[in-house]
Design an enzyme around this catalytic site. Sequence first.
Site, PDB file in Angstrom:
ATOM      1  N   LYS A  30     -47.056  36.912 -18.942  1.00 38.38           N
ATOM      2  CA  LYS A  30     -45.857  37.568 -19.252  1.00 38.38           C
ATOM      3  C   LYS A  30     -45.441  38.731 -18.301  1.00 38.38           C
ATOM      4  O   LYS A  30     -44.608  38.755 -17.754  1.00 38.38           O
ATOM      5  CB  LYS A  30     -45.846  38.018 -20.697  1.00 38.38           C
ATOM      6  CG  LYS A  30     -44.451  38.122 -21.082  1.00 38.38           C
ATOM      7  CD  LYS A  30     -44.522  38.439 -22.671  1.00 38.38           C
ATOM      8  CE  LYS A  30     -44.715  37.204 -23.523  1.00 38.38           C
ATOM      9  NZ  LYS A  30     -45.100  37.618 -25.056  1.00 38.38           N
ATOM     10  N   ARG A 100     -45.129  43.949 -26.541  1.00 37.41           N
ATOM     11  CA  ARG A 100     -45.579  42.265 -26.409  1.00 37.41           C
ATOM     12  C   ARG A 100     -46.853  42.165 -25.975  1.00 37.41           C
ATOM     13  O   ARG A 100     -47.158  42.548 -24.725  1.00 37.41           O
ATOM     14  CB  ARG A 100     -44.310  41.640 -25.655  1.00 37.41           C
ATOM     15  CG  ARG A 100     -42.777  42.368 -25.590  1.00 37.41           C
ATOM     16  CD  ARG A 100     -41.929  41.864 -24.674  1.00 37.41           C
ATOM     17  NE  ARG A 100     -41.706  40.174 -24.725  1.00 37.41           N
ATOM     18  CZ  ARG A 100     -41.033  39.711 -23.946  1.00 37.41           C
ATOM     19  NH1 ARG A 100     -40.633  40.302 -22.846  1.00 37.41           N
ATOM     20  NH2 ARG A 100     -41.019  38.260 -23.937  1.00 37.41           N
ATOM     21  N   GLY A 109     -47.477  31.806 -29.698  1.00 37.14           N
ATOM     22  CA  GLY A 109     -47.292  32.099 -31.211  1.00 37.14           C
ATOM     23  C   GLY A 109     -48.648  32.738 -31.564  1.00 37.14           C
ATOM     24  O   GLY A 109     -48.932  32.840 -32.961  1.00 37.14           O
ATOM     25  N   MET A 111     -50.535  35.381 -30.679  1.00 41.87           N
ATOM     26  CA  MET A 111     -50.601  36.832 -30.780  1.00 41.87           C
ATOM     27  C   MET A 111     -48.990  37.272 -31.038  1.00 41.87           C
ATOM     28  O   MET A 111     -48.183  36.677 -31.116  1.00 41.87           O
ATOM     29  CB  MET A 111     -51.122  37.408 -29.623  1.00 41.87           C
ATOM     30  CG  MET A 111     -52.673  37.075 -29.434  1.00 41.87           C
ATOM     31  SD  MET A 111     -53.347  37.583 -27.961  1.00 41.87           S
ATOM     32  CE  MET A 111     -52.327  36.936 -26.661  1.00 41.87           C
ATOM     33  N   ARG A 344     -42.096  31.486 -17.623  1.00 42.41           N
ATOM     34  CA  ARG A 344     -43.421  30.816 -17.282  1.00 42.41           C
ATOM     35  C   ARG A 344     -43.315  29.295 -16.940  1.00 42.41           C
ATOM     36  O   ARG A 344     -42.443  28.809 -17.329  1.00 42.41           O
ATOM     37  CB  ARG A 344     -44.130  31.166 -18.413  1.00 42.41           C
ATOM     38  CG  ARG A 344     -43.833  30.499 -19.843  1.00 42.41           C
ATOM     39  CD  ARG A 344     -44.623  30.500 -20.812  1.00 42.41           C
ATOM     40  NE  ARG A 344     -43.968  30.092 -21.950  1.00 42.41           N
ATOM     41  CZ  ARG A 344     -44.135  30.559 -23.213  1.00 42.41           C
ATOM     42  NH1 ARG A 344     -44.687  31.885 -23.413  1.00 42.41           N
ATOM     43  NH2 ARG A 344     -43.655  30.113 -24.234  1.00 42.41           N
ATOM     44  N   HIS A 464     -72.710  10.056 -33.192  1.00 38.33           N
ATOM     45  CA  HIS A 464     -72.784   8.670 -32.944  1.00 38.33           C
ATOM     46  C   HIS A 464     -71.427   8.032 -33.111  1.00 38.33           C
ATOM     47  O   HIS A 464     -70.969   7.457 -32.074  1.00 38.33           O
ATOM     48  CB  HIS A 464     -73.721   7.926 -33.833  1.00 38.33           C
ATOM     49  CG  HIS A 464     -73.695   6.167 -33.739  1.00 38.33           C
ATOM     50  ND1 HIS A 464     -72.993   5.624 -34.142  1.00 38.33           N
ATOM     51  CD2 HIS A 464     -74.250   5.611 -32.627  1.00 38.33           C
ATOM     52  CE1 HIS A 464     -72.879   4.348 -33.916  1.00 38.33           C
ATOM     53  NE2 HIS A 464     -73.873   4.256 -32.925  1.00 38.33           N
ATOM     54  N   SER A 776     -79.606   9.780 -12.362  1.00 40.16           N
ATOM     55  CA  SER A 776     -78.493   9.850 -13.248  1.00 40.16           C
ATOM     56  C   SER A 776     -78.831  10.849 -14.233  1.00 40.16           C
ATOM     57  O   SER A 776     -79.628  10.701 -15.204  1.00 40.16           O
ATOM     58  CB  SER A 776     -78.397   8.549 -13.802  1.00 40.16           C
ATOM     59  OG  SER A 776     -77.099   8.783 -14.719  1.00 40.16           O
ATOM     60  N   CYS A 843     -74.156  10.721 -16.479  1.00 35.04           N
ATOM     61  CA  CYS A 843     -73.796   9.743 -17.226  1.00 35.04           C
ATOM     62  C   CYS A 843     -73.874  10.218 -18.833  1.00 35.04           C
ATOM     63  O   CYS A 843     -73.760   9.510 -19.657  1.00 35.04           O
ATOM     64  CB  CYS A 843     -74.644   8.208 -17.223  1.00 35.04           C
ATOM     65  SG  CYS A 843     -76.291   8.640 -17.789  1.00 35.04           S
ATOM     66  N   TYR A 863     -71.260  10.502  -8.040  1.00 30.88           N
ATOM     67  CA  TYR A 863     -70.284   9.972  -9.059  1.00 30.88           C
ATOM     68  C   TYR A 863     -70.397  10.625 -10.499  1.00 30.88           C
ATOM     69  O   TYR A 863     -71.572  11.237 -10.807  1.00 30.88           O
ATOM     70  CB  TYR A 863     -70.591   8.533  -9.299  1.00 30.88           C
ATOM     71  CG  TYR A 863     -71.913   8.182 -10.095  1.00 30.88           C
ATOM     72  CD1 TYR A 863     -72.093   7.939 -11.309  1.00 30.88           C
ATOM     73  CD2 TYR A 863     -73.076   7.851  -9.249  1.00 30.88           C
ATOM     74  CE1 TYR A 863     -73.258   7.871 -11.844  1.00 30.88           C
ATOM     75  CE2 TYR A 863     -74.224   7.503  -9.585  1.00 30.88           C
ATOM     76  CZ  TYR A 863     -74.352   7.524 -10.910  1.00 30.88           C
ATOM     77  OH  TYR A 863     -75.602   7.097 -11.848  1.00 30.88           O
TER      78      TYR A 863
HETATM   79  P1  ADP Z   1     -44.126  35.293 -27.519  1.00 31.32           P
HETATM   80  O1  ADP Z   1     -45.218  35.449 -26.625  1.00 31.32           O
HETATM   81  O2  ADP Z   1     -44.547  34.727 -28.584  1.00 31.32           O
HETATM   82  O3  ADP Z   1     -43.042  34.216 -26.813  1.00 31.32           O
HETATM   83  P2  ADP Z   1     -42.591  37.585 -26.921  1.00 31.32           P
HETATM   84  O4  ADP Z   1     -43.548  38.707 -26.402  1.00 31.32           O
HETATM   85  O5  ADP Z   1     -41.791  36.601 -25.849  1.00 31.32           O
HETATM   86  O6  ADP Z   1     -43.661  36.499 -27.643  1.00 31.32           O
HETATM   87  O7  ADP Z   1     -41.459  37.956 -28.050  1.00 31.32           O
HETATM   88  C1  ADP Z   1     -40.789  37.109 -28.577  1.00 31.32           C
HETATM   89  C2  ADP Z   1     -39.213  37.465 -28.529  1.00 31.32           C
HETATM   90  O8  ADP Z   1     -38.921  38.622 -28.844  1.00 31.32           O
HETATM   91  C3  ADP Z   1     -38.905  37.027 -27.213  1.00 31.32           C
HETATM   92  O9  ADP Z   1     -38.520  35.648 -26.917  1.00 31.32           O
HETATM   93  C4  ADP Z   1     -37.358  37.800 -27.172  1.00 31.32           C
HETATM   94  O10 ADP Z   1     -36.598  37.200 -27.836  1.00 31.32           O
HETATM   95  C5  ADP Z   1     -37.854  38.819 -28.134  1.00 31.32           C
HETATM   96  N1  ADP Z   1     -38.124  39.955 -27.151  1.00 31.32           N
HETATM   97  C6  ADP Z   1     -39.220  40.587 -26.837  1.00 31.32           C
HETATM   98  N2  ADP Z   1     -38.976  41.725 -26.042  1.00 31.32           N
HETATM   99  C7  ADP Z   1     -37.876  41.858 -26.007  1.00 31.32           C
HETATM  100  C8  ADP Z   1     -37.010  43.072 -25.505  1.00 31.32           C
HETATM  101  N3  ADP Z   1     -37.395  43.841 -24.719  1.00 31.32           N
HETATM  102  N4  ADP Z   1     -35.612  43.061 -25.731  1.00 31.32           N
HETATM  103  C9  ADP Z   1     -35.035  42.027 -26.593  1.00 31.32           C
HETATM  104  N5  ADP Z   1     -35.720  40.947 -27.282  1.00 31.32           N
HETATM  105  C10 ADP Z   1     -37.231  41.062 -26.994  1.00 31.32           C
HETATM  106 MG    MG Z   2     -41.855  34.721 -25.495  1.00 26.41          MG
END
Ligand code: ADP
Ligand code: MG
Length: 891
Positions: A30, A100, A109, A111, A344, A464, A776, A843, A863
């Site tokens: 990210k 984040r 989802g 963390m 991403r 098995h 093998s 194998c 192989y």
């Molecule tokens: P995940 O990795 O679970 O997608 P994110 O860190 O992307 O979590 O955060 C989830 C959501 O929170 C993002 O999709 C966005 O909508 C919102 N979000 C995160 N940071 C910001 C920000 N700086 N401003 C507005 N919305 C944010």
């Molecule tokens: Mg996100």
Amino acid sequence: MSKKFLYLFKEGHDAFGGDQTTMKNILGGKGAGLAEMTHAGMPVPQGFTITTEACTQYYADNREINEEIKADIFKYMGILEEQTGKTFGSVDNPLLVSVRSGARQSMPGMMDTILNLGLNDQAVEGLAKKTDNPRFAYDCYRRFIQMYSDVVMELGKSFFEERIDAMKERKGVKQDVELTADDLKELVKEFKQIYREKQGSEFPQDPKEQLIGAVKAVFRSWDNPRANVYRKMNEIPYEWGTAVNVQQMAFGNSGMRSGTGVAFTRNPATGEKKLMGEYLINAQGEDVVAGIRTPSPISKLHEEMPEVYDQFVEIATRLENYYKDMQDMEFTIEDGKLFMLQTRNGKRTAQAALQIACDLVDEGVISEQTAVLRVEPKQLDTLLHPQFDAAALKAAEAIGKGLAASPGSACGRVVFSAEDAEEKVKDEAWKKVVLVRLETSPEDIVGMQVSQGILTVRGGMTSHAAVVARGMGTCCVSGCGNDNDVVIDYDAKTITINGHLFHEGDWMSIDGSTGNIYEGQIATVASTENANFKRFMGWADAARQMKVLTNADNPRDAQNAVDMGAEGIGLCRTEHMFFAEDRIKAVREMICARTVEERKTALAKVEPYQEADFTAMYRIMGDRPMTIRYLDPPLHEFLPTKPEEIEALAKDMGMTTEELNNVVVSLHEFNPMMGHRGCRLCVTYPEIAEMQTNAVIKAALKVSAETGKMITPHIMIPLVGEVKELKYVKDVVVKTADKLIAEAGVDMKYQIGTMIEIPRAALTAGQIAKEADFFSFGTNDLTQMTFGFSRDDAAKFLTAYYDTKIYESDPFQHLDQVGVGKLIKMAAHDGRETNPNLGLGICGEHGGDPSSVEFCHNVGLDYVSCSPYRVPIARLAAAQAAIKAPRAMKD
Ligand code: ADP
Ligand code: MG
Ligand code: MG
């Protein structure tokens, strides 16, 4: 100079020269994406990334953020204040941020994220006044309290959600957006009350304390149970850690000209080249995904806010061109202004992955080799097995979960023995059965073959049931008793899983790709072979340098494997051929023989069966190599166990029951895995090797004569640990084979090789190679004997090893490259030093595991051999390994 643990989004690209891999490693996926978008001049709310190395430091400091890093965090907050013109902790003009998580690889989802951090009782008033929008200010605050309580204090979500529901009911409204400023103000009060009750203190008002608490919570979330399970499933190393991004908030919840959304540059389900996405007006964060309201399709944005839509499309196109891959993006609109929050490479189904790879090649964006790197080998699995209908699966609720041992989906009526399976499927009403067993054994093969799926209570990924099911391409969930409350009663023909009782004939559905177990019937859809798959695999085959063979011991599996692209058989286990009803009797006579004469008589009865088996196999394989392994398992596996069987056999052999019982008892071994098996059987009973050689050579001669193409048999002696042992058995084979070949008056060559599966064989490989044409690596046994734990029992205690992070993955699934791998590397090297023409392969089950295949490529094996349904996976994994690190071609 002390280590740099923080980077502004603005710094990220230049600091690493734009190198994507390093950026991802240090800044997380990210953070890297935010830095790149910032660098490209796209509208990104500014912020900074606390590196994955800071996460490692946090764990090294006993889960504390040290003073230096804390000081840096506040220093960077200062910079952010300058950039934004707002002040963190101010009442009149508060800087609010999101905190984040973001690991190297996205873990959707897994963390946690906290939004609107920096608010407190005063700042919320200030924000309300400044924006002249109290509803918005209190919406931010209630969200912040909710997220902070859940993520940082781990109080859960439900208490808060209940209050929101209660409030909506009181006000007679359906949706969150219909709640007024006063309602939200009231909710904030209630939330703070909940916090006080649960936490025993007031909701923290100091933004600095909030910030450090949130950063810590993100670091901590790297080690939460969800993340640990996800990491293990996806082979993400624990030591990587997660980065933390602190970013100024963009507010999608400030009114009807604001919103938040997600979009893909191409369809992640089908791969179709068309922008796909959804957004919600007046919403924030996960509202879109959480299903709070039905979001609008992105095309609607074209009507609602055309300039924003055009800008977004332009950015999406640029991002896809830059990354040369389908992008998954998150965005927010604040008062008609677009902000990009994430980009991403998007996750996608196998079908979409192939479509996108082919399209990108056709569009001239990537080369065929790059395309080959774009599809995860494991993903191919889903193309090759029937799958549950997605909608039906979504509606169903799992009642338990075992190991995802062999992919695919099965739905059938429960039976409790292999014999019952065989019997029942003849009946139209019973055509589909799921075989449920404590564990399976070799004599269950036929019953397993007719079953839609197999569920076992005990055993691991290489039990098995698991190995055989993968070989057959049958769905299997193994070891469901490891983590669930399971009682199986063979007499009553019932199994109870977490309180759900199944009688014989009840419908059960199991998902071999997830390990989930369901009551009742879930519809399945047939997997289709598509043109993209063939085209794509053609590119993979052109790139790879290792051959891919298969493990097969019957014509059906062999044909299957050839259809999946196998170039030969690397392991044909002869014992599997011994169990069929019509021959087990002769095998038993052979084992129970009291004299050499008796044994030879019995072997003479077995030989025609073996010869017929090999003939059938050669007819399918043609001139593709087929490696036939001689009898391997301990003899007692073939013995009768039921009293009536013992009685009948005794009668046939002219013994008393007591005499035969004595034989059975005398064959008992305390540790059969390390007992009288493998080549040891041929050392004690050379007649067995003679018989098997007769069968192999005669079959090869016959089929060679039929086709006019001379077959070269490959004979493999198992479980060798000493060169003289191999020499001894080899002499028997050579004498027998040469005689037959001379009698036939043809020029047939043959090869004799050995499995390297005992550590001593690896250690003395230089000597063994003098007598062997090929090695093998039997990595199932080699792993078992190197670790010193049994592959059938390890599942029971390995969980504790994963929990304590002593091991991160099952060494029977992913080759232990450090230990077992060292033996392989050494044996390959020493063997080739003595015998430069030595063929080298693997194998064990690892032959179908992508990371293990990559290892095999890197150590120079010729192989890999794996179960038929893994052949495409191995082909792709071998291709990717070759593209990443091509090796010098042998001539
Ligand atoms: P995940 O990795 O679970 O997608 P994110 O860190 O992307 O979590 O955060 C989830 C959501 O929170 C993002 O999709 C966005 O909508 C919102 N979000 C995160 N940071 C910001 C920000 N700086 N401003 C507005 N919305 C944010
Ligand atoms: Mg996100
Ligand atoms: Mg073995």
